[in-house]
Design a protein around this motif. Structure first.
Motif, PDB file in Angstrom:
ATOM      1  N   ASN A 186      60.799  45.747  37.348  1.00  0.00           N
ATOM      2  CA  ASN A 186      60.092  45.203  37.374  1.00  0.00           C
ATOM      3  C   ASN A 186      59.389  46.296  38.004  1.00  0.00           C
ATOM      4  OD1 ASN A 186      60.496  42.621  37.293  1.00  0.00           O
ATOM      5  ND2 ASN A 186      59.915  42.062  38.843  1.00  0.00           N
ATOM      6  N   ILE A 187      57.681  46.759  36.915  1.00  0.00           N
ATOM      7  CA  ILE A 187      56.896  48.027  37.911  1.00  0.00           C
ATOM      8  C   ILE A 187      55.943  47.004  38.530  1.00  0.00           C
ATOM      9  CG2 ILE A 187      55.047  48.841  37.289  1.00  0.00           C
ATOM     10  CD1 ILE A 187      56.336  49.883  34.760  1.00  0.00           C
ATOM     11  N   ALA A 188      55.436  47.255  39.583  1.00  0.00           N
ATOM     12  CA  ALA A 188      54.424  46.608  40.453  1.00  0.00           C
ATOM     13  C   ALA A 188      53.372  47.105  40.608  1.00  0.00           C
ATOM     14  CB  ALA A 188      55.235  46.548  42.241  1.00  0.00           C
ATOM     15  N   PRO A 189      52.458  46.835  40.111  1.00  0.00           N
ATOM     16  CA  PRO A 189      51.288  47.406  39.678  1.00  0.00           C
ATOM     17  C   PRO A 189      50.643  46.981  41.226  1.00  0.00           C
ATOM     18  CG  PRO A 189      51.287  46.245  37.808  1.00  0.00           C
ATOM     19  CD  PRO A 189      52.070  45.601  38.999  1.00  0.00           C
ATOM     20  N   GLY A 190      49.888  47.992  42.108  1.00  0.00           N
ATOM     21  CA  GLY A 190      48.636  47.435  42.733  1.00  0.00           C
ATOM     22  C   GLY A 190      47.015  47.206  41.845  1.00  0.00           C
ATOM     23  N   ALA A 191      46.263  47.657  43.037  1.00  0.00           N
ATOM     24  CA  ALA A 191      44.943  47.263  42.440  1.00  0.00           C
ATOM     25  C   ALA A 191      44.715  48.067  40.816  1.00  0.00           C
ATOM     26  CB  ALA A 191      43.603  47.326  43.259  1.00  0.00           C
ATOM     27  N   ILE A 192      44.588  48.106  40.279  1.00  0.00           N
ATOM     28  CA  ILE A 192      44.561  48.631  38.328  1.00  0.00           C
ATOM     29  C   ILE A 192      43.080  48.228  37.814  1.00  0.00           C
ATOM     30  CG2 ILE A 192      45.631  49.414  36.820  1.00  0.00           C
ATOM     31  CD1 ILE A 192      47.283  50.257  38.990  1.00  0.00           C
ATOM     32  N   ALA A 193      42.576  49.302  37.856  1.00  0.00           N
ATOM     33  CA  ALA A 193      40.790  49.169  36.553  1.00  0.00           C
ATOM     34  C   ALA A 193      40.929  48.932  35.614  1.00  0.00           C
ATOM     35  CB  ALA A 193      40.134  50.052  36.809  1.00  0.00           C
ATOM     36  N   THR A 194      41.646  46.921  35.810  1.00  0.00           N
ATOM     37  CA  THR A 194      41.748  46.552  34.030  1.00  0.00           C
ATOM     38  C   THR A 194      40.798  44.786  34.370  1.00  0.00           C
ATOM     39  OG1 THR A 194      43.322  44.933  34.892  1.00  0.00           O
ATOM     40  CG2 THR A 194      44.119  47.173  33.963  1.00  0.00           C
ATOM     41  N   PRO A 195      40.635  44.595  33.500  1.00  0.00           N
ATOM     42  CA  PRO A 195      39.651  42.747  33.413  1.00  0.00           C
ATOM     43  C   PRO A 195      40.221  42.057  34.287  1.00  0.00           C
ATOM     44  CG  PRO A 195      40.334  43.764  31.343  1.00  0.00           C
ATOM     45  CD  PRO A 195      41.330  44.547  31.498  1.00  0.00           C
ATOM     46  N   ILE A 196      41.678  41.967  34.688  1.00  0.00           N
ATOM     47  CA  ILE A 196      41.355  41.051  35.944  1.00  0.00           C
ATOM     48  C   ILE A 196      41.130  41.383  37.042  1.00  0.00           C
ATOM     49  CG2 ILE A 196      43.969  42.237  36.745  1.00  0.00           C
ATOM     50  CD1 ILE A 196      44.803  39.522  36.475  1.00  0.00           C
ATOM     51  N   ASN A 197      40.313  43.017  37.549  1.00  0.00           N
ATOM     52  CA  ASN A 197      39.325  43.071  37.992  1.00  0.00           C
ATOM     53  C   ASN A 197      38.321  43.333  38.430  1.00  0.00           C
ATOM     54  OD1 ASN A 197      42.429  43.281  40.784  1.00  0.00           O
ATOM     55  ND2 ASN A 197      42.686  43.971  39.518  1.00  0.00           N
ATOM     56  N   THR A 198      37.896  42.448  37.242  1.00  0.00           N
ATOM     57  CA  THR A 198      36.477  42.785  36.772  1.00  0.00           C
ATOM     58  C   THR A 198      35.102  42.378  37.960  1.00  0.00           C
ATOM     59  OG1 THR A 198      36.873  42.333  34.358  1.00  0.00           O
ATOM     60  CG2 THR A 198      33.834  42.253  35.268  1.00  0.00           C
ATOM     61  N   ALA A 199      35.646  40.516  38.175  1.00  0.00           N
ATOM     62  CA  ALA A 199      34.320  40.370  39.384  1.00  0.00           C
ATOM     63  C   ALA A 199      35.346  41.645  41.569  1.00  0.00           C
ATOM     64  CB  ALA A 199      35.149  39.451  40.115  1.00  0.00           C
ATOM     65  N   LEU A 200      35.920  41.792  41.412  1.00  0.00           N
ATOM     66  CA  LEU A 200      36.667  42.590  42.601  1.00  0.00           C
ATOM     67  C   LEU A 200      35.965  44.054  42.070  1.00  0.00           C
ATOM     68  CD1 LEU A 200      38.458  43.326  44.982  1.00  0.00           C
ATOM     69  CD2 LEU A 200      39.345  44.313  43.112  1.00  0.00           C
ATOM     70  N   ALA A 202      32.837  44.357  40.688  1.00  0.00           N
ATOM     71  CA  ALA A 202      31.673  44.611  40.704  1.00  0.00           C
ATOM     72  C   ALA A 202      31.305  44.424  42.262  1.00  0.00           C
ATOM     73  CB  ALA A 202      31.106  43.778  40.177  1.00  0.00           C
ATOM     74  N   ASP A 203      32.273  43.596  43.268  1.00  0.00           N
ATOM     75  CA  ASP A 203      31.395  43.418  44.115  1.00  0.00           C
ATOM     76  C   ASP A 203      31.995  44.722  45.189  1.00  0.00           C
ATOM     77  OD1 ASP A 203      31.680  42.700  47.044  1.00  0.00           O
ATOM     78  OD2 ASP A 203      32.403  40.251  46.275  1.00  0.00           O
ATOM     79  N   LYS A 204      30.935  45.584  45.763  1.00  0.00           N
ATOM     80  CA  LYS A 204      31.369  46.997  46.643  1.00  0.00           C
ATOM     81  C   LYS A 204      31.918  46.432  47.820  1.00  0.00           C
ATOM     82  CE  LYS A 204      29.248  49.922  43.839  1.00  0.00           C
ATOM     83  NZ  LYS A 204      30.783  50.316  43.148  1.00  0.00           N
ATOM     84  N   PRO A 205      31.536  45.375  48.549  1.00  0.00           N
ATOM     85  CA  PRO A 205      32.138  45.637  49.978  1.00  0.00           C
ATOM     86  C   PRO A 205      33.814  45.549  50.159  1.00  0.00           C
ATOM     87  CG  PRO A 205      29.801  44.443  49.260  1.00  0.00           C
ATOM     88  CD  PRO A 205      29.706  44.912  48.098  1.00  0.00           C
ATOM     89  N   LYS A 206      33.680  44.188  49.095  1.00  0.00           N
ATOM     90  CA  LYS A 206      35.144  44.424  48.827  1.00  0.00           C
ATOM     91  C   LYS A 206      35.818  45.059  47.688  1.00  0.00           C
ATOM     92  CE  LYS A 206      36.121  39.181  47.518  1.00  0.00           C
ATOM     93  NZ  LYS A 206      36.490  37.964  46.949  1.00  0.00           N
ATOM     94  N   LEU A 207      35.075  45.262  46.838  1.00  0.00           N
ATOM     95  CA  LEU A 207      35.880  47.391  46.648  1.00  0.00           C
ATOM     96  C   LEU A 207      36.310  47.964  47.464  1.00  0.00           C
ATOM     97  CD1 LEU A 207      37.223  48.957  43.813  1.00  0.00           C
ATOM     98  CD2 LEU A 207      35.242  48.772  43.572  1.00  0.00           C
ATOM     99  N   ASN A 208      34.960  48.268  48.532  1.00  0.00           N
ATOM    100  CA  ASN A 208      35.004  49.715  49.668  1.00  0.00           C
ATOM    101  C   ASN A 208      36.086  48.742  50.615  1.00  0.00           C
ATOM    102  OD1 ASN A 208      33.307  51.929  48.756  1.00  0.00           O
ATOM    103  ND2 ASN A 208      31.142  50.034  49.282  1.00  0.00           N
ATOM    104  N   ALA A 209      35.912  47.966  50.202  1.00  0.00           N
ATOM    105  CA  ALA A 209      37.434  47.139  52.156  1.00  0.00           C
ATOM    106  C   ALA A 209      38.946  47.655  51.344  1.00  0.00           C
ATOM    107  CB  ALA A 209      37.842  46.029  51.932  1.00  0.00           C
TER     108      ALA A 209
END
Ligand code: BGC
Length: 258
Positions: A186-200, A202-209
């Motif tokens: 398995n490869i276990a990615p963390g937060a990768i900039a892809t479409p699954i994270n589009t909402a995240l 776009a949400d600056k406070p969540k992204l910064n946290a």
């Protein structure tokens, strides 16, 4: 003419019209592999990926398969064998996530997430291994799981169930299939900039946290994941099976008290 660490190999990469799957398919092509690009809902993105892969001098085909449907997974394997005469590497990448507090999870959400992320990878691997077995060939299976195969993700209990499940399936299959020369990791990615994270994203406070929790201070790229996939798919990873490799900028290890 293509050259590289995967020269002469063929790989199926599910969910490869975008995101991590696309990154892996293109990196595989750049390393000389022929690739089967699978898409579920965006044929034009799939076609674009296919054309980009072929620009590396390899062959690439586009197949529609919703991995949550067993007949689609069988067809995907069938297409690889018919059009390339065999297949060496399977990357189970296609995945979905649904945000819902545990008490609000519906049966439909549960089925969508589990059927794609766990059942899909399970039965596609089964179809792939049956072919390898009858051809008496070795092979490689790489599951793109998540840091959440191990780490909690409140409000994503279905996603966690699927990723924890694929962790144990990987461990089990490494043992069952090792004698056939089939490696499973398995490869276990963390937060990768892809479409699954589009909402995240776009949400600056969540992204910064989130970024504050990542020691390397940035989200990952699909290339950060693809390099490891090449290693596992190639002979460099020839003695590696039954493990999860985390690609998360340190996110998983970053517990600290203020
Ligand atoms: C999820 C993302 C999340 C990341 C880190 C991934 O598996 O798909 O939504 O941001 O894990 O928590």
């Amino acid at each position: 003419m293509a050259s590289g660490r995967l020269l002469g190999k063929t790989a199926i990469v599910t969910g490869s019209a975008s995101g991590i799957g696309q990154g892996i398919a293109l990196r595989f092509a750049s390393e000389g592999a022929n690739v089967v690009i699978d898409f579920r809902s965006h044929p034009e993105a799939g076609e674009e990926t296919r054309a980009k892969a072929e620009a590396f001098g390899v062959k690439a085909i586009l197949v529609h398969a919703d991995v949550s449907k067993i007949s689609d997974t069988q067809n995907l394997v069938e297409q690889a064998w018919t059009q390339f005469g065999g297949c060496d590497v399977l990357v189970n990448n296609a995945g979905v996530e649904k945000h819902a507090a545990f008490l609000d999870v519906t049966e439909e959400d549960y089925d969508t997430v589990l059927d794609t992320n766990l059942k899909g990878a399970f039965f596609l691997t089964q179809a792939f291994v049956k072919r390898l077995q009858s051809a008496k060939k070795p092979g490689v299976v790489i599951n793109i799981s998540s840091v959440h195969e191990d780490m909690v993700f409140p409000n994503f209990s279905t996603y966690c169930a699927s990723k924890g499940g694929i962790r144990m399936v990987m461990r089990d299959l490494a043992v069952e299939l090792g004698p056939m020369g089939i490696r499973v990791n398995n490869i276990a990615p963390g937060a990768i900039a892809t479409p699954i994270n589009t909402a995240l994203m776009a949400d600056k406070p969540k992204l910064n946290a989130l970024l504050a929790n990542i020691p390397l201070g940035r989200m990952g790229t699909t290339d950060d994941v693809a390099g490891l996939a090449v290693f596992l798919a190639s002979e460099d990873g020839g003695y590696v099976t039954g493990s999860t490799f985390v690609v998360d900028g340190g996110l998983m290890r970053n517990y600290h008290e203020q």
